[in-house]
Design an enzyme around this catalytic site. Structure first.
Site, short mmCIF file in Angstrom:
data_model
loop_
_atom_site.label_atom_id
_atom_site.label_comp_id
_atom_site.label_asym_id
_atom_site.label_seq_id
_atom_site.Cartn_x
_atom_site.Cartn_y
_atom_site.Cartn_z
N GLY A 13 -26.68 14.93 8.01
CA GLY A 13 -27.25 14.96 9.36
C GLY A 13 -28.77 14.86 9.28
N ALA A 15 -31.01 17.08 9.01
CA ALA A 15 -31.64 17.95 8.01
C ALA A 15 -31.51 17.35 6.61
CB ALA A 15 -31.03 19.35 8.06
N GLN A 46 -27.48 14.71 22.53
CA GLN A 46 -27.79 13.81 23.65
C GLN A 46 -29.21 14.02 24.17
OE1 GLN A 46 -24.87 14.86 26.56
NE2 GLN A 46 -23.23 13.73 25.58
N GLU A 115 -35.94 20.59 30.28
CA GLU A 115 -34.60 21.16 30.08
C GLU A 115 -34.64 22.64 30.39
OE1 GLU A 115 -32.97 20.25 26.24
OE2 GLU A 115 -32.43 18.21 26.84
N HIS A 244 -22.34 26.26 25.09
CA HIS A 244 -22.95 25.32 26.03
C HIS A 244 -22.22 25.47 27.35
CE1 HIS A 244 -24.56 21.76 27.90
NE2 HIS A 244 -25.39 21.63 26.88
N ARG A 290 -29.25 28.89 28.77
CA ARG A 290 -27.84 28.58 28.55
C ARG A 290 -26.92 29.77 28.61
NH1 ARG A 290 -28.14 24.24 23.72
NH2 ARG A 290 -28.72 22.61 25.14
N HIS A 351 -21.14 25.91 20.98
CA HIS A 351 -22.04 24.77 20.84
C HIS A 351 -22.97 24.88 19.65
CE1 HIS A 351 -24.36 21.36 22.07
NE2 HIS A 351 -25.45 22.05 22.27
N GLU A 375 -28.86 23.48 11.01
CA GLU A 375 -28.10 24.50 11.75
C GLU A 375 -27.47 25.54 10.84
OE1 GLU A 375 -25.72 22.87 14.90
OE2 GLU A 375 -24.67 24.76 15.21
N ARG A 386 -31.05 30.29 21.18
CA ARG A 386 -31.85 29.09 20.93
C ARG A 386 -32.30 28.45 22.23
NH1 ARG A 386 -29.90 23.07 20.09
NH2 ARG A 386 -28.40 23.80 21.61
C1 LIG Z 1 -22.74 17.41 21.37
C2 LIG Z 1 -24.00 18.01 20.84
C3 LIG Z 1 -25.20 17.81 21.51
C4 LIG Z 1 -26.39 18.37 21.02
N1 LIG Z 1 -27.58 18.10 21.65
C5 LIG Z 1 -28.73 18.55 21.10
C6 LIG Z 1 -29.99 18.17 21.64
O1 LIG Z 1 -30.07 17.42 22.61
N2 LIG Z 1 -31.11 18.68 21.05
C7 LIG Z 1 -31.08 19.50 19.97
O2 LIG Z 1 -32.14 19.92 19.48
N3 LIG Z 1 -29.90 19.85 19.43
C8 LIG Z 1 -28.73 19.38 19.95
N4 LIG Z 1 -27.54 19.73 19.37
C9 LIG Z 1 -27.55 20.52 18.15
C10 LIG Z 1 -27.99 19.61 16.99
O3 LIG Z 1 -27.42 18.35 17.17
C11 LIG Z 1 -27.54 20.18 15.65
O4 LIG Z 1 -27.94 21.52 15.54
C12 LIG Z 1 -28.17 19.38 14.52
O5 LIG Z 1 -27.90 18.01 14.68
C13 LIG Z 1 -27.64 19.87 13.19
O6 LIG Z 1 -28.13 19.02 12.20
P1 LIG Z 1 -27.77 19.32 10.69
O7 LIG Z 1 -28.39 18.24 9.89
O8 LIG Z 1 -28.09 20.72 10.39
O9 LIG Z 1 -26.16 19.21 10.64
P2 LIG Z 1 -25.18 18.03 11.05
O10 LIG Z 1 -25.88 16.96 11.77
O11 LIG Z 1 -24.01 18.63 11.74
O12 LIG Z 1 -24.69 17.48 9.66
C14 LIG Z 1 -23.87 18.27 8.82
C15 LIG Z 1 -23.43 17.44 7.65
O13 LIG Z 1 -22.85 18.27 6.66
C16 LIG Z 1 -21.66 17.67 6.17
N5 LIG Z 1 -20.83 18.73 5.61
C17 LIG Z 1 -20.46 19.90 6.17
N6 LIG Z 1 -19.72 20.63 5.31
C18 LIG Z 1 -19.63 19.90 4.17
C19 LIG Z 1 -18.99 20.09 2.92
N7 LIG Z 1 -18.28 21.20 2.63
N8 LIG Z 1 -19.10 19.12 1.98
C20 LIG Z 1 -19.78 17.98 2.23
N9 LIG Z 1 -20.40 17.74 3.41
C21 LIG Z 1 -20.32 18.69 4.35
C22 LIG Z 1 -21.10 16.98 7.38
O14 LIG Z 1 -20.13 16.04 7.02
C23 LIG Z 1 -22.38 16.39 7.97
O15 LIG Z 1 -22.71 15.23 7.26
C24 LIG Z 1 -26.34 19.18 19.86
C25 LIG Z 1 -25.13 19.40 19.20
C26 LIG Z 1 -23.97 18.81 19.67
C27 LIG Z 1 -22.68 19.04 18.95
#
Ligand SMILES: Cc1cc2nc3c(=O)[nH]c(=O)nc-3n(C[C@H](O)[C@H](O)[C@H](O)COP(=O)(O)OP(=O)(O)OC[C@H]3O[C@@H](n4cnc5c(N)ncnc54)[C@H](O)[C@@H]3O)c2cc1C
Length: 541
Positions: A13, A15, A46, A115, A244, A290, A351, A375, A386
């Site tokens: 993702g 991060a 979104q 927002e 959410h 929220r 959420h 996250e 948050r």
């Molecule tokens: C519908 C929705 C809308 C949102 N809207 C907003 C917004 O408008 N603004 C905002 O700031 N935040 C928003 N958020 C929150 C935000 O999107 C997330 O907090 C953020 O994208 C998390 O990013 P990340 O890189 O930490 O994890 P993610 O983007 O969730 O990526 C996690 C990754 O880890 C991998 N993974 C997990 N476990 C394993 C494992 N055991 N082995 C290998 N790979 C694994 C997954 O496959 C994925 O690739 C929203 C969330 C959702 C669900």
């Protein structure tokens, strides 16, 4: 198979990818991701990303809004640092190819929107596809980089950890204190590989799938938190689960979110009889935070017995609504709901996880060489709640901090300290023919968390949940060691651990604050509870 690399990143993702792009010039990088790389929560975001970019905004105002949402538990130094670093990180995203929406075709200024919980327009967005645009741009960059290798459809099973203190003889019993990689299951052929790494990064996202109703995609099973806890790392604030308030309520819509920005653009919540109800709950009405909105909807639904409430944006100009929310407009229309003409049925859903693996200001967990970002981490930015759109911001800021720290210390690190990583022991080699046990336990955990550990909690419900989860965990434990590991079984074990940790944390906090609400303790108790809830796996010698 054994891979020896410099940086092992678990998760693709915002991060994980940002971290990868920043360290790729310093060593070999492997990104392990359990489905296709694009399958992330990031891809579904979104609304947008919050930062101080507008003429009338200031760092102080964004800090104040974040602290107010966090309800006393934010770490002030972290909030200051993240917010001040925000504009640089947004510019970097743009340099990587993220095309945020501009005010107009001939105007270079970003179209910043409002927002819930924000006192200023400060959300940069790309239509209502912000996450998809970010994920695609970062993936394009990472795939072009020759130092970054992708391992898609590979799921991390457990971290590989050592106790250096025990090895050095300085203690006789200790938690593992150094991480040197992870065991990873190739879901294509069922083999478990050893990834030895100088630096391991958990970027595994959230925990929404622990609950029956969630806005999160299927990958959000809290794997990073569960793996870190099993490895002996500290985890914190897991009782603070953000629900959410407005997920689309429709039998054919799986996890579809109606962005907070719809309320920001003037959307009004009404009940089935068309009555506005948010003014009964908060002076900010529909723009309240929220948790306030989610609890208000929960209360309205419990009082009325209705299936959903409604979000009404029909009083706004139809062309503007379609232009601002193309994704939501199309999705709803495909289900027979024209949002410019009729209100949208919505319910709350799990959420965002505010807690996670406890990290310092550079994203380091208390296990050496193990970082957690995005996250899955608990940085202190969100406290007890948050602020909308602060999570994408936190992910890029901490990816930057962690990458800078990891690179600066890479020189001194070798893989010699963990020379003999034993290969994965497949143990019970029989293929499971009892898949029904796995799916039954999945279902039971998600339902019990929704019913007993949801938006409104009570001592009795938490006790019931604790008793049930302990029995389920025991069953999973027996099953786990008797059969070959599968992705479903790995995730089931993880959601059970995370569910248990949420229950434990919620039971410990004897007050109501931010996202945690207990009927027996409806008030905030600053005297005893102005502190994090921190857990560590008991040491088994
Ligand atoms: C519908 C929705 C809308 C949102 N809207 C907003 C917004 O408008 N603004 C905002 O700031 N935040 C928003 N958020 C929150 C935000 O999107 C997330 O907090 C953020 O994208 C998390 O990013 P990340 O890189 O930490 O994890 P993610 O983007 O969730 O990526 C996690 C990754 O880890 C991998 N993974 C997990 N476990 C394993 C494992 N055991 N082995 C290998 N790979 C694994 C997954 O496959 C994925 O690739 C929203 C969330 C959702 C669900």
């Amino acid at each position: 198979m054994q891979y020896d690399i410099d940086f092992l990143i678990i998760g693709s993702g915002i991060a994980g990818l940002s971290f990868a792009l920043k360290v790729a010039d310093a060593g070999r990088v492997a990104i392990v991701t359990k489905k296709e790389a694009v399958e992330t929560s990031t891809n579904y975001a979104q609304g947008g990303i919050a930062s101080v970019l507008g003429r009338y905004d200031s760092f102080d105002l964004h800090v104040q809004d974040t602290l107010a949402a966090g309800d006393g538990l934010c770490r002030q130094n972290v909030v200051e640092m993240v917010i001040r670093d925000g504009p640089s990180r947004i510019r970097e995203l743009m340099d990587w190819g993220v095309a945020f929406t501009r005010r107009s075709a001939d105007n270079d200024e970003l179209d910043l929107v409002l927002e819930g919980g924000h006192s200023q327009k400060r959300i940069a967005h790309a239509g209502d596809f912000t996450g998809r645009v970010i994920e695609q741009a970062l993936l394009d960059q990472a795939r072009r980089n020759p130092h970054i290798g992708f391992f898609e459809n590979h799921i991390a099973v457990d971290l590989i950890t050592y106790s250096m203190r025990m090895k050095r003889g300085t203690v006789t019993a200790a938690h593992e204190d150094v991480c040197c990689g992870a065991y990873v299951l190739d879901t294509g052929n069922g083999e478990v590989h050893t990834f030895r790494a100088k630096i391991t990064v958990l970027a595994t996202g959230g925990t929404g799938k622990v609950y029956l109703y969630t806005s999160n995609p299927d990958i959000a099973t809290g794997d990073g938190i569960a793996m870190a806890y099993r490895a002996g790392a500290l985890v914190g604030n897991l009782e603070f689960v953000q629900f959410h308030p407005t997920c689309l309520y429709h039998p054919e819509a799986k996890n579809f979110l109606i962005s907070e920005a719809v309320r920001g653009a003037g959307g009004i919540l009404i009940d089935a009889r068309g009555r506005r109800f948010m003014e009964d709950y908060d002076s900010k009405k529909d723009l309240a935070c929220r948790d306030v909105v989610a609890r208000a909807i929960d209360n309205e639904l419990k009082k009325s017995g209705d299936d959903s409430v409604f979000l009404d944006i029909t009083h706004k100009d139809s062309d503007i609504v379609q232009a601002r929310f193309p994704n939501i407009y199309e999705k709803c229309l495909s289900l027979g709901i024209d949002i410019t003409k009729e209100p949208i049925p919505v319910v709350p859903a799990a959420h965002y996880m505010c807690g996670g693996v406890l990290v310092d200001i550079d994203g380091r967990s208390d296990v050496e060489r193990l970082y957690a970002i995005g996250e899955t981490a608990c940085t202190g930015l969100h406290g007890a709640n948050r602020l909308a759109s602060n999570s994408l911001l936190e992910a890029v800021v901490y990816a930057h901090r962690a990458a800078t720290h990891a690179k600066a210390h890479l020189e001194k690190k070798t893989l010699d300290f963990c020379p003999e990583v034993p290969p994965w022991d497949p143990m019970g080699t029989t293929d499971s023919d009892e898949a029904i046990v796995v799916s039954h336990n999945w279902d039971e955990i998600r339902r019990l968390m929704w019913n007993y550990v949801g938006i409104v909690r009570s001592n009795k419900r938490l006790l019931r949940a604790k008793n049930r989860i302990e029995m389920i965990e025991e069953e999973i434990h027996q099953y786990y060691w008797n059969f070959k590991v599968t992705p479903d079984l790995i995730e089931l074990r993880n959601i059970a651990v995370v569910a248990h940790l949420i229950i434990q944390s919620a039971s410990l906090r004897k007050e109501s604050r931010g996202l945690h609400y207990n009927l027996q303790y409806p008030n905030k108790d600053d005297r005893h509870w102005l502190k994090d809830t921190i857990l560590r796996r008991p040491f088994v010698g």
